[in-house]
Design an enzyme around this catalytic site. Structure first.
Site, PDB file in Angstrom:
ATOM      1  N   HIS A 188       0.817  -1.227   0.000  1.00 23.32           N
ATOM      2  CA  HIS A 188       0.000   0.000   0.000  1.00 23.32           C
ATOM      3  C   HIS A 188       0.847   1.271   0.000  1.00 23.32           C
ATOM      4  CE1 HIS A 188      -3.587  -2.297  -0.124  1.00 23.32           C
ATOM      5  NE2 HIS A 188      -3.076  -3.091   0.812  1.00 23.32           N
ATOM      6  N   TYR A 237      -2.565   4.593   6.072  1.00 17.50           N
ATOM      7  CA  TYR A 237      -1.782   3.397   6.401  1.00 17.50           C
ATOM      8  C   TYR A 237      -0.573   3.303   5.466  1.00 17.50           C
ATOM      9  CZ  TYR A 237      -0.634  -1.610   6.156  1.00 17.50           C
ATOM     10  OH  TYR A 237       0.028  -2.816   6.107  1.00 17.50           O
TER      11      TYR A 237
HETATM   12  P1  NAI Z   1      -2.086  -7.765  12.432  1.00 13.34           P
HETATM   13  O1  NAI Z   1      -2.915  -6.533  12.513  1.00 13.34           O
HETATM   14  O2  NAI Z   1      -2.774  -9.082  12.499  1.00 13.34           O
HETATM   15  O3  NAI Z   1      -0.962  -7.724  13.570  1.00 13.34           O
HETATM   16  C1  NAI Z   1      -0.335  -6.538  13.970  1.00 13.34           C
HETATM   17  C2  NAI Z   1      -0.054  -6.637  15.457  1.00 13.34           C
HETATM   18  O4  NAI Z   1       0.558  -5.406  15.865  1.00 13.34           O
HETATM   19  C3  NAI Z   1      -1.310  -6.822  16.307  1.00 13.34           C
HETATM   20  O5  NAI Z   1      -1.223  -7.990  17.070  1.00 13.34           O
HETATM   21  C4  NAI Z   1      -1.371  -5.581  17.169  1.00 13.34           C
HETATM   22  O6  NAI Z   1      -1.840  -5.808  18.484  1.00 13.34           O
HETATM   23  C5  NAI Z   1       0.087  -5.126  17.168  1.00 13.34           C
HETATM   24  N1  NAI Z   1       0.179  -3.689  17.452  1.00 13.34           N
HETATM   25  C6  NAI Z   1      -0.546  -2.680  16.897  1.00 13.34           C
HETATM   26  N2  NAI Z   1      -0.233  -1.519  17.489  1.00 13.34           N
HETATM   27  C7  NAI Z   1       0.711  -1.793  18.425  1.00 13.34           C
HETATM   28  C8  NAI Z   1       1.398  -1.011  19.360  1.00 13.34           C
HETATM   29  N3  NAI Z   1       1.202   0.305  19.491  1.00 13.34           N
HETATM   30  N4  NAI Z   1       2.298  -1.626  20.171  1.00 13.34           N
HETATM   31  C9  NAI Z   1       2.521  -2.963  20.085  1.00 13.34           C
HETATM   32  N5  NAI Z   1       1.875  -3.766  19.220  1.00 13.34           N
HETATM   33  C10 NAI Z   1       0.980  -3.177  18.392  1.00 13.34           C
HETATM   34  O7  NAI Z   1      -1.232  -7.647  11.092  1.00 13.34           O
HETATM   35  P2  NAI Z   1      -0.514  -8.811  10.269  1.00 13.34           P
HETATM   36  O8  NAI Z   1      -1.393  -9.214   9.151  1.00 13.34           O
HETATM   37  O9  NAI Z   1      -0.008  -9.832  11.191  1.00 13.34           O
HETATM   38  O10 NAI Z   1       0.699  -8.011   9.619  1.00 13.34           O
HETATM   39  C11 NAI Z   1       1.943  -7.895  10.288  1.00 13.34           C
HETATM   40  C12 NAI Z   1       2.708  -6.723   9.679  1.00 13.34           C
HETATM   41  O11 NAI Z   1       2.889  -6.922   8.296  1.00 13.34           O
HETATM   42  C13 NAI Z   1       1.979  -5.380   9.833  1.00 13.34           C
HETATM   43  O12 NAI Z   1       2.948  -4.379  10.088  1.00 13.34           O
HETATM   44  C14 NAI Z   1       1.355  -5.156   8.478  1.00 13.34           C
HETATM   45  O13 NAI Z   1       1.219  -3.772   8.184  1.00 13.34           O
HETATM   46  C15 NAI Z   1       2.367  -5.826   7.564  1.00 13.34           C
HETATM   47  N6  NAI Z   1       1.740  -6.316   6.342  1.00 13.34           N
HETATM   48  C16 NAI Z   1       0.936  -7.428   6.380  1.00 13.34           C
HETATM   49  C17 NAI Z   1       0.355  -7.911   5.226  1.00 13.34           C
HETATM   50  C18 NAI Z   1      -0.463  -9.154   5.220  1.00 13.34           C
HETATM   51  O14 NAI Z   1      -0.864  -9.599   4.137  1.00 13.34           O
HETATM   52  N7  NAI Z   1      -0.735  -9.780   6.372  1.00 13.34           N
HETATM   53  C19 NAI Z   1       0.537  -7.220   3.941  1.00 13.34           C
HETATM   54  C20 NAI Z   1       1.394  -6.057   4.017  1.00 13.34           C
HETATM   55  C21 NAI Z   1       1.979  -5.647   5.179  1.00 13.34           C
HETATM   56  C1  15L Z   2      -1.765  -5.036   3.835  1.00 15.09           C
HETATM   57  O1  15L Z   2      -0.906  -4.176   3.968  1.00 15.09           O
HETATM   58  C2  15L Z   2      -2.593  -5.471   4.985  1.00 15.09           C
HETATM   59  O2  15L Z   2      -1.848  -5.461   6.189  1.00 15.09           O
HETATM   60  C3  15L Z   2      -3.227  -6.827   4.813  1.00 15.09           C
HETATM   61  O3  15L Z   2      -4.290  -6.932   5.753  1.00 15.09           O
HETATM   62  C4  15L Z   2      -3.748  -7.097   3.396  1.00 15.09           C
HETATM   63  O4  15L Z   2      -4.916  -6.417   3.188  1.00 15.09           O
HETATM   64  C5  15L Z   2      -2.696  -6.729   2.364  1.00 15.09           C
HETATM   65  O5  15L Z   2      -2.059  -5.484   2.594  1.00 15.09           O
HETATM   66  C6  15L Z   2      -3.259  -6.692   0.922  1.00 15.09           C
HETATM   67  O6  15L Z   2      -3.046  -5.716   0.230  1.00 15.09           O
HETATM   68  O7  15L Z   2      -3.873  -7.683   0.523  1.00 15.09           O
END
Ligand code: NAI
Ligand code: 15L
Length: 267
Positions: free
Chosen positions: A112, A135
């Site tokens: 993004h 974001y």
């Molecule tokens: P998620 O939202 O499931 O996990 C993020 C975690 O960060 C949560 O457990 C939350 O409690 C924690 N968090 C948020 N604010 C916080 C704070 N102030 N202090 C401590 N912890 C905090 O996201 P997900 O899917 O596990 O993604 C992990 C990382 O990868 C994120 O940074 C996301 O932006 C990035 N990402 C994920 C993608 C995906 O397809 N899952 C795609 C692109 C990027």
């Molecule tokens: C992201 O950055 C988000 O964290 C994840 O939830 C998905 O939506 C992913 O991008 C996406 O573009 O599919």
């Protein structure tokens, strides 16, 4: 082998999976999140911490020689939340890393950051940033912090622009953006194994037939994704309607994220 690998965001979707896939990278895995996590297993430490608390983050990073930074707001949200977790949180992390000997960082950036590039464009690491919301802008900030701390202090970071990392692609756009859990785990290993890293931008996508992103610049990592979203194409075509050609989900790399109107709702 690393002494201690810190995983932030360990209670999240990716953190819960990767926590169990990075065994062997470090003698101890320190998992952290603001939310509750599973109790510590063998060779694990669990530390609850808010990334926006500079003192707590300073203590969190102490003793770590690697950081898998997954913590933060992971979708479009109200600015105060993004500010605390993704702007202040990233600043606190890099400052803590500077104070504690520059542990190598893998920063979970996102597609993004470039969401307003059309799906017809193939991108490499030099492409212009075109974030598709607050974001995405916060992830651009994280990337800029990584680049600045590298230039100024020699801090190494792998900036991984993750596409869609989940068990399998669930819509047509993800045929291009999908990153399998297995390929992400191997990328994490490659990043922490590299003798020298620098501060490269890496596209976090599997070897999808329909991919948009060119990782030629990071061949030195020796990371070759093995999975391909094409394996799920038939199932997807049979169960999910393809959006029309002029639908934002078919036009922009960021898909539906380009359409969120949350900015106009901010107070
Ligand atoms: P998620 O939202 O499931 O996990 C993020 C975690 O960060 C949560 O457990 C939350 O409690 C924690 N968090 C948020 N604010 C916080 C704070 N102030 N202090 C401590 N912890 C905090 O996201 P997900 O899917 O596990 O993604 C992990 C990382 O990868 C994120 O940074 C996301 O932006 C990035 N990402 C994920 C993608 C995906 O397809 N899952 C795609 C692109 C990027
Ligand atoms: C992201 O950055 C988000 O964290 C994840 O939830 C998905 O939506 C992913 O991008 C996406 O573009 O599919």
């Amino acid at each position: 082998m690393y002494r201690r690998l810190l995983i932030t965001g360990a209670a999240g979707g990716l953190g819960r999976v990767m926590r169990h896939r990075v065994a062997g990278i470090a003698a101890v895995i320190r998992v952290s999140d603001i939310a509750e996590m599973e109790p510590a297993g063998d060779a694990e430490e669990v530390v609850q911490c808010d990334l926006s608390d500079a003192v707590a983050v300073h203590d969190l990073v102490a003793g770590c020689d690697g950081i898998l930074h997954l913590g933060g707001i992971s979708v479009e949200d109200m600015f105060p939340k993004i500010l605390r977790s993704n702007i202040e949180g990233v600043f606190n992390l890099y400052e803590a890393a500077r104070a504690h000997g520059h542990p190598r960082i893998l920063f979970a950036s996102s597609n993004h950051t470039v969401g307003y590039h059309p799906q017809t464009t193939r991108l490499d690491a030099q492409c212009t940033l075109k974030p598709d919301g607050l974001y995405g802008v916060s992830k651009c900030f994280g990337e800029a912090m990584a680049a600045m701390y590298h230039a100024k202090f020699g801090q190494e970071t792998a900036i991984v622009r993750i596409g869609s990392c989940l068990e399998k692609p669930i819509d047509h756009r993800m045929l291009a953006t999908w990153l399998s859990h297995g390929d992400f785990a191997e990328l994490i290993r490659a990043v922490f194994a590299a003798p020298e890293l620098g501060c490269p931008v890496i596209w976090g996508a599997s070897a999808n037939d329909d991919g948009w992103w060119d990782n030629a610049a990071v061949g030195f990592l020796g990371w070759t994704p093995k999975d391909n979203s094409a394996a799920f194409r038939a199932e997807l075509e049979a169960t999910v309607n393809r959006p029309s050609a002029d639908d934002p989900r078919s036009v922009w790399q960021g898909g539906a994220f380009t359409q969120t109107s949350i900015i106009t709702d901010q107070k």
